[in-house]
Write a protein that holds these residues in place. Structure first.
Motif, PDB file in Angstrom:
ATOM      1  N   LEU A 185       0.753  -1.124   0.085  1.00  0.00           N
ATOM      2  CA  LEU A 185       0.057  -0.105   0.017  1.00  0.00           C
ATOM      3  C   LEU A 185       0.928   1.210   0.129  1.00  0.00           C
ATOM      4  N   SER A 186       1.982   1.222  -0.519  1.00  0.00           N
ATOM      5  CA  SER A 186       2.770   2.250  -0.360  1.00  0.00           C
ATOM      6  C   SER A 186       2.300   3.333  -1.327  1.00  0.00           C
ATOM      7  N   GLY A 187       2.446   4.572  -0.639  1.00  0.00           N
ATOM      8  CA  GLY A 187       1.855   5.842  -1.348  1.00  0.00           C
ATOM      9  C   GLY A 187       0.576   6.207  -1.399  1.00  0.00           C
ATOM     10  N   ILE A 188      -0.157   5.196  -0.793  1.00  0.00           N
ATOM     11  CA  ILE A 188      -1.542   5.343  -0.942  1.00  0.00           C
ATOM     12  C   ILE A 188      -2.156   6.157  -0.075  1.00  0.00           C
ATOM     13  N   GLU A 189      -3.561   6.911  -0.372  1.00  0.00           N
ATOM     14  CA  GLU A 189      -4.023   7.966   0.270  1.00  0.00           C
ATOM     15  C   GLU A 189      -5.229   7.365   0.953  1.00  0.00           C
ATOM     16  N   LEU A 190      -5.194   7.325   2.378  1.00  0.00           N
ATOM     17  CA  LEU A 190      -5.955   6.593   3.429  1.00  0.00           C
ATOM     18  C   LEU A 190      -6.545   7.848   4.333  1.00  0.00           C
ATOM     19  N   TYR A 191      -6.580   9.107   3.843  1.00  0.00           N
ATOM     20  CA  TYR A 191      -6.887  10.180   4.878  1.00  0.00           C
ATOM     21  C   TYR A 191      -8.175   9.938   5.588  1.00  0.00           C
ATOM     22  N   ASP A 192      -8.197  10.082   6.917  1.00  0.00           N
ATOM     23  CA  ASP A 192      -9.306  10.066   7.700  1.00  0.00           C
ATOM     24  C   ASP A 192     -10.135   8.848   7.694  1.00  0.00           C
ATOM     25  N   SER A 193      -9.395   7.587   7.187  1.00  0.00           N
ATOM     26  CA  SER A 193      -9.962   6.280   6.990  1.00  0.00           C
ATOM     27  C   SER A 193     -10.151   5.661   8.089  1.00  0.00           C
ATOM     28  N   LEU A 243       3.463   0.444   3.729  1.00  0.00           N
ATOM     29  CA  LEU A 243       2.818   1.890   3.738  1.00  0.00           C
ATOM     30  C   LEU A 243       3.716   2.945   3.754  1.00  0.00           C
ATOM     31  N   SER A 244       4.923   2.694   3.305  1.00  0.00           N
ATOM     32  CA  SER A 244       5.967   3.639   2.869  1.00  0.00           C
ATOM     33  C   SER A 244       5.492   4.793   2.068  1.00  0.00           C
ATOM     34  N   GLY A 245       5.379   5.861   2.863  1.00  0.00           N
ATOM     35  CA  GLY A 245       5.107   7.416   2.072  1.00  0.00           C
ATOM     36  C   GLY A 245       3.407   7.429   2.002  1.00  0.00           C
ATOM     37  N   ALA A 246       2.719   6.532   2.632  1.00  0.00           N
ATOM     38  CA  ALA A 246       1.196   6.732   2.624  1.00  0.00           C
ATOM     39  C   ALA A 246       0.773   7.769   3.390  1.00  0.00           C
ATOM     40  N   SER A 247      -0.300   8.278   3.083  1.00  0.00           N
ATOM     41  CA  SER A 247      -0.996   9.295   3.671  1.00  0.00           C
ATOM     42  C   SER A 247      -1.982   8.843   4.604  1.00  0.00           C
ATOM     43  N   LEU A 258       6.464   1.839   7.360  1.00  0.00           N
ATOM     44  CA  LEU A 258       5.797   3.122   7.556  1.00  0.00           C
ATOM     45  C   LEU A 258       6.658   4.443   7.362  1.00  0.00           C
ATOM     46  N   VAL A 259       7.827   4.133   6.625  1.00  0.00           N
ATOM     47  CA  VAL A 259       9.056   4.943   6.267  1.00  0.00           C
ATOM     48  C   VAL A 259       8.108   6.163   5.605  1.00  0.00           C
ATOM     49  N   GLU A 260       8.534   7.474   6.043  1.00  0.00           N
ATOM     50  CA  GLU A 260       7.936   8.607   5.377  1.00  0.00           C
ATOM     51  C   GLU A 260       6.517   8.674   5.162  1.00  0.00           C
ATOM     52  N   ALA A 261       5.769   7.770   6.199  1.00  0.00           N
ATOM     53  CA  ALA A 261       4.535   7.964   6.150  1.00  0.00           C
ATOM     54  C   ALA A 261       3.867   9.113   6.874  1.00  0.00           C
ATOM     55  N   ASP A 262       2.742   9.803   6.533  1.00  0.00           N
ATOM     56  CA  ASP A 262       2.120  10.750   6.988  1.00  0.00           C
ATOM     57  C   ASP A 262       1.004  10.420   8.218  1.00  0.00           C
ATOM     58  N   LEU A 263       1.588  10.351   9.286  1.00  0.00           N
ATOM     59  CA  LEU A 263       0.376   9.970  10.435  1.00  0.00           C
ATOM     60  C   LEU A 263      -0.001  11.075  11.192  1.00  0.00           C
ATOM     61  N   ARG A 264       0.000  12.220  10.777  1.00  0.00           N
ATOM     62  CA  ARG A 264      -0.425  13.362  11.466  1.00  0.00           C
ATOM     63  C   ARG A 264      -1.953  13.280  11.883  1.00  0.00           C
TER      64      ARG A 264
END
Length: 282
Positions: free
Chosen positions: A35-43, A55-59, A75-81
């Protein structure tokens, strides 16, 4: 419980279509999925099995990953804000250069995880959070018991019911922060800017508030037993209604502040500081 399995044989587009077709993926099975680079915002991925997933680079901004299994995940460079990772299993996860700012890591298991270069500013942790051996979590910018947050910028932060017992918040900027019900027992808040902060029902037993800025602070129902309030810069508009443990000597000291401070209204509670301290009986 979602009965969904995705493995590396699926193309990225197929995975994306599958994910976007579902409002909730709670409890879904994604072991070893790419799921590298995938967009899962607010999921909603609460309780999902993502062990070994890439999930590297995933949002994953604002995603609900509470109770999820992310052991060994990339989860390298993943955005988990702002992600909810309460109770999540992140054992041996690769989190290098990931962004965990404001993420909730309470009761999460990060044992043996690689946090090199990760950003943890205002991430929440508690006494049940398991950190990698040797990781200096108290000085990484995260918020929790014993945290070293001297001079930290926490303006308007949502810290409701957070455990900050024994934390060093000397000179911290907490104006407008919501600390309702927070545990600040023994915390160092000397010189802190607490203007318009909400400390309703907070535990401030033995906290050090010397020289703090307390304009319009909402202390209603807070426990101030043993708290130090010497040389506070101002209590203008502060509301002390129903506080517990405020000694008579301390109350008398506060009641001898200037009329300008004591007769100011708290813009939120519409009570003057003088009224909240019941100064007429001093």
């Amino acid at each position: 419980m979602v009965n969904l399995k995705i493995d590396r044989t699926n193309s990225d587009s197929e995975i994306l279509r599958t994910l976007k077709s579902r409002q909730s993926l709670a409890g879904a099975e994604f072991p070893d999925a790419d799921l590298s680079g995938i967009e899962l915002y607010d999921s909603d991925l609460s309780g999902a099995n993502l062990s070994g997933a890439n999930l590297s680079g995933a949002s994953l901004i604002g995603a609900n990953l509470s109770g999820a299994n992310l052991s060994g995940a990339n989860l390298v460079e993943a955005d988990l804000r702002g992600a909810n990772l309460q109770g999540a299993i992140l054992k041996s996860a690769a989190l290098q250069n990931s962004c965990l700012c404001r993420a909730d890591l309470r009761n999460a298991n990060l044992s043996e995880a690689d946090l090199n270069g990760s950003k943890l500013q205002v991430a929440l942790y508690d006494s049940l959070t398991v950190w990698p051996s040797g990781f200096r979590y108290k000085s990484c910018g995260a918020v929790g018991p014993g945290a070293l947050l001297s001079g930290a910028f926490l303006n308007t932060a949502n810290l409701r019911f957070v455990d900050l017992s024994g934390a060093n918040l000397l000179g911290a900027y907490l104006s407008g922060a919501d600390l309702t019900g927070a545990n600040l027992q023994g915390a160092g808040l000397s010189g802190a800017n607490l203007r318009r902060a909400f400390l309703t029902g907070a535990c401030l037993r033995d906290a050090r508030l010397n020289g703090a800025e307390l304009q319009e602070v909402d202390f209603r129902g807070a426990d101030l037993t043993g708290a130090s309030l010497d040389h506070v810069t101002s209590i203008e508009g502060a509301d002390f209604t129903g506080v517990r443990g405020l000694g008579e000597a301390v109350r008398a000291m506060l009641c001898h502040r200037s009329s300008e401070e004591l007769d100011s209204w708290n813009s939120y509670t519409r009570t003057t500081t003088r009224e909240s301290l019941n100064c007429e009986t001093v």
